[in-house]
Design an enzyme around this catalytic site. Sequence first.
Site, PDB file in Angstrom:
ATOM      1  N   LYS A 119      -7.580  19.539 -27.961  1.00  0.00           N
ATOM      2  CA  LYS A 119      -8.107  20.874 -27.706  1.00  0.00           C
ATOM      3  C   LYS A 119      -7.252  21.882 -28.452  1.00  0.00           C
ATOM      4  O   LYS A 119      -6.030  21.933 -28.273  1.00  0.00           O
ATOM      5  CB  LYS A 119      -8.103  21.214 -26.215  1.00  0.00           C
ATOM      6  N   ASP A 124     -11.476  25.570 -28.409  1.00  0.00           N
ATOM      7  CA  ASP A 124     -11.596  26.267 -27.129  1.00  0.00           C
ATOM      8  C   ASP A 124     -11.297  27.752 -27.311  1.00  0.00           C
ATOM      9  O   ASP A 124     -10.217  28.223 -26.981  1.00  0.00           O
ATOM     10  CB  ASP A 124     -10.620  25.617 -26.138  1.00  0.00           C
ATOM     11  N   LYS A 177     -13.736  30.176 -26.269  1.00  0.00           N
ATOM     12  CA  LYS A 177     -14.433  30.870 -25.169  1.00  0.00           C
ATOM     13  C   LYS A 177     -15.093  32.169 -25.631  1.00  0.00           C
ATOM     14  O   LYS A 177     -14.842  33.247 -25.080  1.00  0.00           O
ATOM     15  CB  LYS A 177     -13.465  31.163 -24.017  1.00  0.00           C
ATOM     16  N   HIS A 200     -17.310  35.331 -25.998  1.00  0.00           N
ATOM     17  CA  HIS A 200     -18.009  36.156 -25.007  1.00  0.00           C
ATOM     18  C   HIS A 200     -18.170  37.541 -25.606  1.00  0.00           C
ATOM     19  O   HIS A 200     -17.233  38.336 -25.617  1.00  0.00           O
ATOM     20  CB  HIS A 200     -17.186  36.211 -23.712  1.00  0.00           C
ATOM     21  N   ASP A 201     -19.360  37.806 -26.121  1.00  0.00           N
ATOM     22  CA  ASP A 201     -19.622  39.080 -26.770  1.00  0.00           C
ATOM     23  C   ASP A 201     -21.136  39.288 -26.785  1.00  0.00           C
ATOM     24  O   ASP A 201     -21.869  38.512 -26.184  1.00  0.00           O
ATOM     25  CB  ASP A 201     -19.038  39.083 -28.190  1.00  0.00           C
ATOM     26  N   ILE A 202     -21.594  40.316 -27.495  1.00  0.00           N
ATOM     27  CA  ILE A 202     -23.036  40.511 -27.584  1.00  0.00           C
ATOM     28  C   ILE A 202     -23.648  39.349 -28.360  1.00  0.00           C
ATOM     29  O   ILE A 202     -22.982  38.718 -29.196  1.00  0.00           O
ATOM     30  CB  ILE A 202     -23.392  41.862 -28.232  1.00  0.00           C
ATOM     31  N   PRO A 203     -24.904  38.993 -28.082  1.00  0.00           N
ATOM     32  CA  PRO A 203     -25.502  37.804 -28.696  1.00  0.00           C
ATOM     33  C   PRO A 203     -25.383  37.743 -30.218  1.00  0.00           C
ATOM     34  O   PRO A 203     -25.058  36.686 -30.782  1.00  0.00           O
ATOM     35  CB  PRO A 203     -26.966  37.882 -28.248  1.00  0.00           C
ATOM     36  N   ASN A 204     -25.623  38.851 -30.912  1.00  0.00           N
ATOM     37  CA  ASN A 204     -25.588  38.836 -32.373  1.00  0.00           C
ATOM     38  C   ASN A 204     -24.199  38.515 -32.905  1.00  0.00           C
ATOM     39  O   ASN A 204     -24.043  37.756 -33.873  1.00  0.00           O
ATOM     40  CB  ASN A 204     -26.061  40.185 -32.924  1.00  0.00           C
ATOM     41  N   THR A 205     -23.177  39.070 -32.287  1.00  0.00           N
ATOM     42  CA  THR A 205     -21.796  38.797 -32.711  1.00  0.00           C
ATOM     43  C   THR A 205     -21.441  37.337 -32.489  1.00  0.00           C
ATOM     44  O   THR A 205     -20.819  36.690 -33.344  1.00  0.00           O
ATOM     45  CB  THR A 205     -20.818  39.708 -31.942  1.00  0.00           C
ATOM     46  N   GLN A 223      -2.517  26.526 -12.225  1.00  0.00           N
ATOM     47  CA  GLN A 223      -3.861  26.072 -11.898  1.00  0.00           C
ATOM     48  C   GLN A 223      -4.067  26.106 -10.379  1.00  0.00           C
ATOM     49  O   GLN A 223      -3.119  25.895  -9.611  1.00  0.00           O
ATOM     50  CB  GLN A 223      -4.077  24.634 -12.401  1.00  0.00           C
ATOM     51  N   ARG A 235       0.114  20.363 -20.128  1.00  0.00           N
ATOM     52  CA  ARG A 235       1.541  20.202 -19.873  1.00  0.00           C
ATOM     53  C   ARG A 235       1.953  18.845 -19.315  1.00  0.00           C
ATOM     54  O   ARG A 235       3.047  18.370 -19.642  1.00  0.00           O
ATOM     55  CB  ARG A 235       2.015  21.342 -18.960  1.00  0.00           C
TER      56      ARG A 235
END
Length: 229
Positions: free
Chosen positions: A33, A60, A62, A64-69, A191, A212
């Site tokens: 990862k 990894d 992740k 998370h933004d506007i769909p076009n970006t 965690q 870890r």
Amino acid sequence: MTETIIACDFASKEECLSFLEKFDGLDKKPYLKIGMELFYASGPEIVRELKKRGFRIFLDLKLHDIPNTVMKAMKVLSGLDVDIVNVHAAGTIEMMKAAKEGLTRPDGSRPLLIAVTQLTSTSEEAMQKQLLIDASIADTIRHYARNAKEAGLDGVVCSPLEIRLVKEACGEDFITVTPGIRFADSTTDDQVRITTPQKARELGSDFIVVGRPITAAQDPLAAYLRCQQ
């Protein structure tokens, strides 16, 4: 079969490559990862180098933004030939559909695309008080998983404690990638929703992500083999 992914949360390309020398003797290279820290420090070149050396890569980041970006970003990541990439399910079904569209190459091939439901560091209390999500964490994760499936994704990242509710909601072939893995004799670190490698396998996890307990072990190769066993 549950497969172990080593979380290579290192600060530099050099540190990562030095660590991976410990696995040179293995016939089958471990799944890795590559997260934000290493990718932001070393850029796409670390991915290209590890792919050249025969490692399979879960990138990894992740998104998370506007769909076009997100669609445009996924077009770029698709060219790195990684094996798994992810987005945040909270970005909506439209964003996840755009991610899949951007990730799909002209020949129809693409890496596996999965969505993060809730981070394993997030407790139900924090989710409700800080994020103002009134539903239980189980209901939220089930709903996010269903959204991911509706968007055409291959699976989700979730706590091992939520594997069964995801599989029951979305089917046994819907992939679960589960961080929050600790040996019974390990510390929990930051965690919250965690379990052991053996329990995660029994619950039906497709991939366990282990950081870890392997990377900080005195003998990382032995710790990796312990996870596999």
